[in-house]
Design a protein around this motif. Structure first.
Motif, short mmCIF file in Angstrom:
data_model
loop_
_atom_site.label_atom_id
_atom_site.label_comp_id
_atom_site.label_asym_id
_atom_site.label_seq_id
_atom_site.Cartn_x
_atom_site.Cartn_y
_atom_site.Cartn_z
N TYR B 148 0.83 -1.21 0.00
CA TYR B 148 0.00 0.00 0.00
C TYR B 148 0.86 1.26 0.00
O TYR B 148 0.66 2.15 -0.83
CB TYR B 148 -0.91 -0.01 1.24
N ASP B 149 1.81 1.33 0.92
CA ASP B 149 2.46 2.64 1.12
C ASP B 149 3.77 2.82 0.37
O ASP B 149 4.33 3.92 0.41
CB ASP B 149 2.62 2.94 2.62
N SER B 150 4.27 1.81 -0.32
CA SER B 150 5.48 2.06 -1.11
C SER B 150 5.55 1.23 -2.39
O SER B 150 6.44 1.47 -3.20
CB SER B 150 6.74 1.86 -0.27
N ALA B 172 -3.13 7.52 -2.85
CA ALA B 172 -4.04 7.90 -1.75
C ALA B 172 -3.31 8.74 -0.69
O ALA B 172 -3.90 9.58 -0.02
CB ALA B 172 -4.64 6.65 -1.12
N MET B 173 -2.02 8.51 -0.56
CA MET B 173 -1.23 9.29 0.40
C MET B 173 -0.89 10.67 -0.12
O MET B 173 -0.34 11.50 0.61
CB MET B 173 0.09 8.55 0.71
N GLY B 174 -1.15 10.89 -1.38
CA GLY B 174 -0.85 12.21 -1.97
C GLY B 174 0.57 12.35 -2.44
O GLY B 174 1.05 13.46 -2.67
N PHE B 175 1.26 11.22 -2.61
CA PHE B 175 2.65 11.26 -3.10
C PHE B 175 2.65 11.94 -4.46
O PHE B 175 1.93 11.55 -5.37
CB PHE B 175 3.20 9.83 -3.20
N PHE B 176 3.43 13.01 -4.59
CA PHE B 176 3.43 13.76 -5.85
C PHE B 176 4.00 12.90 -6.98
O PHE B 176 5.04 12.27 -6.80
CB PHE B 176 4.27 15.04 -5.73
#
Ligand SMILES: Cc1cc2nc3c(=O)[nH]c(=O)nc-3n(C[C@H](O)[C@H](O)[C@H](O)COP(=O)(O)OP(=O)(O)OC[C@H]3O[C@@H](n4cnc5c(N)ncnc54)[C@H](O)[C@@H]3O)c2cc1C
Lengths: 535, 208
Positions: B148-150, B172-176
């Motif tokens: 999910y996060d990377s 979803a985390m808003g990573f540009f």
């Protein structure tokens, strides 16, 4: 072991980070035949990936060794930690050299204090170079931390840094290697300068142990690591050296010595003891954008106050008010703003949970992740009490490698004493006061329940000192009782510094060279230390 | 390749410079459900279809499962790929023992039969410092979370591209996202002093 096929060098350097590359350059420049053995691969800046994919530079050049109560992150490549580091390069404050810890006597050798180290710091500052940075060069995250500190009546400083901000694009991928060559890793200075002077650097060579030869020389035994699956060995070999410079990093150097003990004879008691994680601890704040706008007047110029955690280049601002030499030991610390990419930088962050259960996973954690751009990471550097001890060495390297790259299990055991725990609690409370009590957001520490405490600044596992009972090295960096073995990496730093350690490691490495030359001279090898710059 | 029939086809991704060596393990359907249910407890998501038993369905956006938890957990790069099938079996057994001890009203034959709250309680126990096998359960949780996060199974640029990767935690985390394949930010900061410097800062900007 004097078979004709064994290669011979004047100096074999183990590890190519700050502790290894700096002596390698000066000794080669002085005329010594120098070989550097490095367990990791060598990448060029074109090979640094902006990607978190398995097999990208993020996992090829990085190392995560989980221990019992302490996990260590570091570099695994030619250039060592300098390739993955954030290049924040403050000098250690004066009081750090006067520390006594729980032992009740000065931990550093009497020959070394801030004043005597300053000329060596100056040399490193010129060589990398390291620059004093201005507020113009500070990232949004650093600026937000400065503004929060200021609001709380504190000072804050831009950190001296080895990043050339004219080249930096603020991409924050520097843990995977800096593709812009804005960050001054050792691959841009000391290592090529060493090679220009005839030094050879061999990648994917992991040293396992040393043996002593009849003439007092050493044979260095290594295995050849597979370039993709680091768990695999594709060959073994050995080289002879008149002098060995051990610089595999504070999580690996003592393990090589432990494994060598049956061959070399008893090690000083302090080998593999007194490990310090430099007192690190991370808190994650989820900032309130409107409070930053309304109370602090922060504005990115596009209507957003912050939402810029991703932008920048790691830690750039610290508050040093508690680095006050009038405060008692264990009450002095720095708090730096920090960045870690997702993955390593998100898993330990904790959300507040309604059921009181763990906050590092679940629905509330997912919600915390959704506000990731509004995160501010706070990095506490307190004075810990050197509580780490290494267990019996694993079959090879310093860890049983679990994943093909990155992840392994080491033997370090760390149980923080009350002094250390109280110091962390004090810094946590400070962060909470500055952020949460002031209305700028919510803040929670990373959990220590999963991988224990963690550090990117391993220190002191083979430390300098005047007391033979509690230090492994004399003030020349030579291993007590084992002439011709020098330890010049972060393992030599006696105790937590309350600042990022690389500048101090580098300055000590510079200082050690003359002593290594003296030992070489005694062994009939004349090497002139010229105090050159690696240009 | 253990591609779940329910999840979207694997996106076309660029080859990493050093592709992991080795084969992915073959998992049984039951093992897949158990691992997905575990991953969904760690980063909960929406059900993929009404009969989705693996996903508890306590959130309405994609969670770890849709973002590729099984792909990550079975990736030979992790070093745990050969063990995850066994972990799945163990998880189902632990769930039955756990439910029996608590005399839960509904029958529990596997981990996925537990509701989200109970799944969460059991995962908390499995990853508690007192649990002898905590390290292994944590690794499963770690790699599931990373999906999910990377997104270590994808190039990060692909994970951020909706045309390539429909479900992305990084998005979803808003990573540009990158521009033309690279990340670079022209304006990096506020560009003005935001605090007083500590008294006694030396000429190099260091503490004294
Ligand atoms: C993410 C991250 C960010 C950091 N940011 C900063 C920062 O901003 N400022 C700062 O001051 N410090 C920072 N550090 C810490 C810094 O990298 C270290 O303090 C520094 O590199 C220590 O130097 P060293 O020579 O002791 O070890 P290292 O630089 O770690 O070098 C040791 C080398 O030895 C190799 N090695 C290990 N075992 C063997 C073996 N058996 N055989 C051969 N080679 C071996 C390793 O692969 C490594 O390349 C950071 C560290 C990390 C991980």
């Amino acid at each position: 072991m004097t078979g004709a096929s064994v290669e011979e060098f004047d100096v074999v350097v183990i590890g190519s980070g700050f502790g290894g590359s700096i002596p390698a350059f000066h000794l080669a420049a002085g005329g010594a035949r120098v070989l550097v053995l490095e367990r990791g691969p060598r990448l060029t800046s074109r090979e640094y990936d902006q990607s978190l994919r398995f097999g990208s530079s993020a996992t090829r050049i990085f190392d995560f060794t989980a221990g019992d109560g302490m996990s260590v992150l570091g570099g695994n490549c030619v250039g060592g930690g300098s390739v993955v580091y954030f290049a924040a390069m403050p000098r250690a404050p004066r009081f750090a050299f006067e520390r006594r810890g729980s032992l009740g006597h000065r931990l550093w050798p009497s020959a070394i204090d801030r004043e005597s180290l300053d000329p060596w710091y100056d040399r490193v500052a010129e060589a990398l170079p390291i620059k004093r940075h201005s507020w113009d060069e500070v990232s949004y995250a650093g600026g937000a931390w400065a503004a929060i500190c200021d609001h709380g009546g504190r000072t804050a400083n831009p950190l001296p840094s080895a990043v050339d901000t004219a080249k930096c694009v603020n991409c924050n991928w520097m843990m995977s290697g800096c593709a812009e060559d804005a960050k001054q890793s050792l691959l841009l200075n000391y290592i090529p300068a060493a090679e220009a002077n005839g030094c050879e650097v061999r990648e994917l060579h992991e040293v396992q142990h040393l043996t002593r030869d009849a003439d007092g020389s050493y044979t260095v035994h290594y295995s050849h690591v597979h370039p993709v699956d680091y768990r695999e060995t594709v060959g073994t070999g050995s080289v002879r050296a008149r002098v060995v410079v051990l610089a595999a990093g504070a999580a690996a150097t003592p393990v090589i010595l432990q494994r060598s003990e049956p061959h070399l004879g008893a090690m000083p008691d302090a080998v593999g003891r007194y490990f310090s994680g430099n007192g690190e601890r991370i808190n994650v704040a989820s900032l309130d954008e409107s409070a930053l706008r309304d109370t602090l007047g922060l504005d990115r110029g596009d209507g957003r106050a912050y939402e810029a955690f991703q932008i920048g280049r790691g830690p750039v601002v610290a508050t040093w008010d508690r680095q006050d030499e009038n405060l008692p030991e264990f009450e002095r610390y720095a708090i730096e703003q920090l960045y870690f990419p997702p993955g390593l930088g998100t898993i330990l962050a904790q959300a507040r949970t309604s059921d009181g259960g763990p906050g590092w996973f679940g629905l509330e954690k997912k919600e915390l992740l959704s506000r990731w751009q509004s995160w501010l990471m706070l990095f506490e550097l307190i004075e810990d009490d050197n509580e780490g001890v290494f267990g019996a060495p694993p079959p090879s390297g310093n860890a049983v490698r679990l994943s093909q790259q990155l992840l392994g299990r080491g033997t370090l055991r760390y149980r923080p004493r009350a002094t250390t725990r109280a110091a962390w609690a004090r810094a946590d409370a400070d962060v909470r006061e500055l952020i949460e009590d002031a209305g700028f957001g919510q803040v929670e520490p990373w959990t220590n329940d999963l991988v224990g405490a963690y550090t990117v600044h391993p220190l002191a596992s083979c430390r300098l000192g005047d007391d033979p009972a509690t230090s492994a090295l004399d003030d020349t960096h030579e291993l007590r009782g084992h002439p011709g073995i020098f330890v010049t990496d972060a393992s030599a730093v006696p105790a937590a510094l309350t600042v990022n350690p690389s500048n101090t490691v580098a300055a000590l490495a510079e200082r050690s060279v003359q002593h290594i030359c003296d030992r070489l001279a005694e062994r009939g090898i004349s090497v002139r230390y010229g105090g050159l710059l690696p240009v | 390749m253990t591609q779940n029939a329910d999840s979207p086809p694997l996106p076309p991704t660029r080859r990493p410079r050093t592709a992991p060596l080795g084969e992915r393990p073959t998992l049984t359907d039951a093992q897949r459900v158990a691992l997905e249910a575990y991953a969904d407890t760690v980063v909960p998501g929406r059900k993929r279809h009404p009969d989705d038993v693996a996903i508890a369905g306590v959130d309405d956006t994609p969670g770890a499962v849709e973002c590729g938890a099984l792909d990550v957990l079975t990736d030979p790069a992790t070093g745990i790929e050969d063990g995850v099938g066994g972990m799945a079996d163990l998880l189902d057994q632990r769930a039955v023992t756990w439910a029996t001890a608590r005399e839960l009203p509904d029958p529990v034959g596997r981990f996925a039969d537990l509701g989200y709250t109970d799944r969460r309680r059991l995962v908390a126990e499995l990853t508690d410092p007192e649990e002898p096998e905590k390290d292994l359960w944590f690794l499963v949780a770690l790699f599931a979370t990373m999906a999910y996060d990377s997104a270590p199974h994808l190039e990060t640029a692909d994970a951020l591209d909706p045309a390539v990767t429909p479900a992305s935690g990084l998005r979803a985390m808003g990573f540009f996202p990158p521009v033309d394949g690279r990340w670079a930010f022209d304006r990096g900061g506020y560009g003005r002093p935001l605090a007083r410097l500590r008294a006694g800062t030396d000429d190099h900007g260091d503490p004294r």
